[in-house]
Design a protein around this motif. Structure first.
Motif, short mmCIF file in Angstrom:
data_model
loop_
_atom_site.label_atom_id
_atom_site.label_comp_id
_atom_site.label_asym_id
_atom_site.label_seq_id
_atom_site.Cartn_x
_atom_site.Cartn_y
_atom_site.Cartn_z
N ARG A 127 0.83 -1.21 0.00
CA ARG A 127 0.00 0.00 0.00
C ARG A 127 0.86 1.26 0.00
NH1 ARG A 127 -4.64 -1.47 3.07
NH2 ARG A 127 -5.30 0.68 3.15
N GLU A 128 0.29 2.34 -0.49
CA GLU A 128 1.09 3.55 -0.66
C GLU A 128 1.57 4.14 0.66
OE1 GLU A 128 -1.01 6.32 -3.13
OE2 GLU A 128 -0.01 5.62 -4.93
N PHE A 129 0.79 3.94 1.74
CA PHE A 129 1.25 4.59 2.98
C PHE A 129 2.53 3.96 3.52
CE2 PHE A 129 -1.97 1.60 4.63
CZ PHE A 129 -1.24 0.92 5.59
N GLN B 38 4.92 2.93 1.45
CA GLN B 38 5.93 3.59 0.62
C GLN B 38 6.18 5.00 1.13
OE1 GLN B 38 4.47 3.34 -3.37
NE2 GLN B 38 4.45 1.12 -3.33
N ALA B 39 5.11 5.66 1.58
CA ALA B 39 5.27 7.01 2.12
C ALA B 39 6.18 6.98 3.34
CB ALA B 39 3.91 7.60 2.47
N VAL C 169 8.57 4.83 3.85
CA VAL C 169 9.94 4.63 3.34
C VAL C 169 10.50 5.97 2.87
CG1 VAL C 169 11.32 3.53 1.55
CG2 VAL C 169 9.49 2.26 2.66
#
Lengths: 435, 275
Positions: free
Chosen positions: B165-167, B169-170, B172
């Motif tokens: 999920r994008e959060f 990646q956020a 990271v």
């Protein structure tokens, strides 16, 4: 595919199998699909998105209905494919004399296809009329707002006084995805997502990276921000080589470069309070919890939300508000460069405009540079003074937005510009508003 | 949509289950007050039927069945809850690490997990107790050892889904360390299936504990429901209550846990419950 169209005929007509097959082939021909003989025996996953949408149209036309209802039929498609499908729908509508009820959120599409327009809001029709009249002289306030919110094709001029020294330099960046070979590790397909791409973003300027899905623009962004490791080439940020850095080495560099994500619903942790989400970056950079939370409140009011929002959870906010939170998170460490990966593509057009306006304002206030990734030339034109067009992993053309719009050199850029829905209408609007 | 609390407590099956579990836990906590005497003490004539001098009668040696039931609740619940906590803790760590790091770590740990799953779990537990010698601590170890693999699998699947999920990646991009991302971003989003699986695991642990005690492999000198059934089984025809009373206690408790577990599942995944 043939079988799925055939079902309609089988149920509603008394025709025999060979006759039905002939009809299906004729229909596939009708919607301009190449090689109907091959398509009729293929499965959906073997076709592209545009081809599938054509088959769907053939299915809808199978019984020669008097009315076709098309619910956002081109929203999921790339802009060039969208233009083709709209063209096809127009021709078929004329040839078969069917009525089409076309549902869309995009006024550009409206300008392309509609004879009459009805504008809906909160379950009520607020305005109806001939397309020409509604688009040029909207009566209801809501329609006027919507029309004003459509990002136009007026290119943004280069800001005066932007320092020419580049902040971000990408040189010969390459990324290849090896297809997983399945259980036995054979027959893997490699995809060259990014091939020898070079670009730079100057201080306090912004570059739009425009491309259709699969063009490698998101992969490029991920390589720059360090979410993916490039296979070749290098990324220089403020003179320092960040490609090849370990995550620990990268940590101080995060201060300079942050990212705004595409999906406002997936990019915020549903189990964390908004304040905590924004405070993560500053806390990693060494701020105390109290300072970071204090800063989060300031940032929230800066992006147009209440400071008290910090104590709430992401699900209590709308898509546009969530994207504002995502922007606040990116700004929390006061970066010099923001990479925005399709930050408004998941939002409605009026919310889109608000978020773009906010980004513009913040850019000016903080002297930010921006790498703005989008599939929408209209959005790119309103936000960025420079554009790079990407196709199949390669940048085919780059230059000042105004120049590219006035005289696109590469054939792909020309086709992209051609395909923008409602182009003539925009130009007309731009003329009247500049008078 | 109704809140989690309303969906959970408003469910009549959950209310019933919670009521029974509350009673069992209260009895377990207050065992020394409710039955101050040693449950192994001989207090009367053997085979006294229920509803006489003793509410639930006495067993073959003249021990009070009611006192045994009360103290048995304490032993059984304690061992079941502790072994479940151990299994959930260990399984969650293994699942989180395999799901988050993937590749070689995933391969090695998941093959190990499968190795544990292929051995019939009850036989495995018996072998462990035979090796470790019967005691309360070893019971917890044995039950936890055979019950962690399903937890690891559930957590791994959830972590795999959440990780992309994008959060995450956020986080990271913000510069968070892997360990911090796992604890603050990923694991909180895997909690609901973990809670459901974990709560149902308590029921399995009770059955394991009872079965082991029945075979005489339970904690020595500690009254438990399984031990009572084991001790009473040869007199089933003369004194039915010796098997019946603890048997019904086990049945009701396991049933109550299942009701609460299902209720949790419905309340945490409201969309699934509507299907």
């Amino acid at each position: 595919m043939g079988r799925q169209i055939d079902e309609v005929l089988e149920v509603h007509t008394g025709l025999g199998a060979p006759e039905r097959r002939r009809r299906v082939l004729a229909m596939l021909e009708d919607v301009r699909l190449p090689e109907p003989e091959r398509i009729i025996d293929s499965y959906p996953h073997q076709l592209s998105g545009g081809q599938r949408q054509r088959v769907m149209i053939a299915m809808a036309l199978a019984l020669e209905p008097a009315l076709i209802i098309a619910d956002e039929p081109t929203t999921a498609l790339d802009v060039t494919t969208q233009a083709q499908i709209l063209q096809l729908l127009k021709e078929l509508q004329r040839a078969h004399g069917t009525a089409v009820l076309f549902i869309t959120h995009d006024f550009g599409v409206v300008a392309e296809i509609a004879h009459r327009v009805a504008v809906m809001r909160h379950g009520e029709v607020v305005e109806t009329g001939p397309a020409e009249a509604v688009l040029r002289r909207p009566q209801a306030q809501y329609t006027r707002d919507l029309v004003a919110a459509v990002p136009g094709l007026v290119p943004r001029a280069r800001d005066e006084g932007a320092a020419p020294k580049p902040l971000l330099v990408v040189r010969d960046l390459e990324k290849t995805y090896a297809g997983s070979g399945g259980l036995l590790g054979s027959g893997g397909r490699t995809v060259k997502a990014v091939q020898k791409v070079s670009l730079d973003v100057h201080r306090q300027s912004s570059l739009a990276l425009v491309g259709e899905s699969g063009s490698g623009k998101s992969t490029l962004a991920r390589c720059i921000i360090g979410l993916d490791t490039p296979d070749g080439g290098e990324v220089l940020l403020d003179g320092q080589r960040v490609s090849g850095m370990s995550r620990a080495e990268m940590r101080p560099m995060r201060r300079l470069m942050q990212m705004v994500f595409q999906d406002p619903f997936a990019s915020l942790n549903p189990r964390q309070r908004v304040g905590e989400i924004i405070a993560i970056g500053p806390r990693i950079q060494g701020a105390s919890r109290k300072e970071a939370l204090e800063r989060a409140r300031e940032l929230l009011s800066l992006v147009g939300l209440k400071p008290e929002s910090a104590d709430r959870y992401p699900h209590e906010f709308s898509g546009g508000q969530r994207q504002r939170i995502g922007i606040a998170r990116a700004l929390a460490v006061e970066p010099k460069l923001i990479i925005a990966d399709e930050p408004v593509s998941a939002l409605d057009v009026s919310v889109q405009k608000q978020v773009l306006d906010l980004l513009n304002e913040l850019r000016r206030k903080f002297g930010l540079s921006m790498l703005f990734i989008t599939h929408d030339l209209r959005v790119a034109a309103t936000v960025c003074e420079e554009i790079a067009i990407m196709n199949r992993g390669v940048i085919v053309e780059r230059g000042a937005t105004a120049e590219i719009f006035a005289a696109p050199k590469h054939p792909y850029t020309q086709s992209l510009l051609e395909a923008v829905p409602g182009r003539q209408w925009f130009n007309a609007l731009a003329c009247t508003s500049s008078l | 949509m109704r809140s989690f609390r309303q969906r959970f407590l408003g469910n009549p099956r959950v209310a019933l289950g919670l009521a029974w579990l509350g009673l069992v836990v209260a009895v377990a906590l207050l065992a020394d007050v409710l039955a101050p005497k040693d449950p192994f003490a001989i207090v009367g004539a053997p085979f006294a039927p229920p509803a006489g001098d003793f509410v639930l009668g006495t067993d073959s040696l003249g021990r009070d069945v009611a006192a045994g039931l009360i103290h048995g609740a304490r032993t059984t619940m304690l061992i079941a809850v502790l072994s479940t906590l151990a299994a959930v803790g260990f399984g969650a760590i293994v699942g989180a690490v395999t799901g988050y790091y993937g590749k070689l770590v995933d391969d090695v740990l998941m093959r190990t997990t499968e190795f544990f799953q292929t051995i019939p779990s009850f036989l495995f537990a018996i072998v462990l107790i035979a090796i470790l010698s019967p005691s309360a601590v070893n019971l917890v170890i044995a039950i936890a050892t055979v019950s962690w693999p399903p937890i690891a699998r559930v957590v791994r699947g959830e972590v795999l889904a959440v990780r992309s999920r994008e959060f995450v990646q956020a986080a990271v991009v913000a510069g968070q360390r892997d360990s911090a991302i796992l604890v603050t971003q990923v694991l909180p989003n895997t909690l609901s299936p973990l809670i459901v699986t974990g709560s149902l695991l308590v029921a399995t642990a009770i059955l394991f504990e009872s079965a082991l005690s029945f075979l005489g492999l339970g904690a020595p000198n500690q009254m438990s429901w399984g031990f009572m059934i084991g001790a009473g089984r040869s007199f089933m025809r003369e004194a039915w209550w010796l098997v019946m009373v603890p048997g019904v206690a086990i049945l009701l408790t396991v049933l109550a846990i299942n009701l609460v577990g299902e209720g949790l599942n419905d309340a945490l995944n409201p969309r699934l419950a509507d299907l």
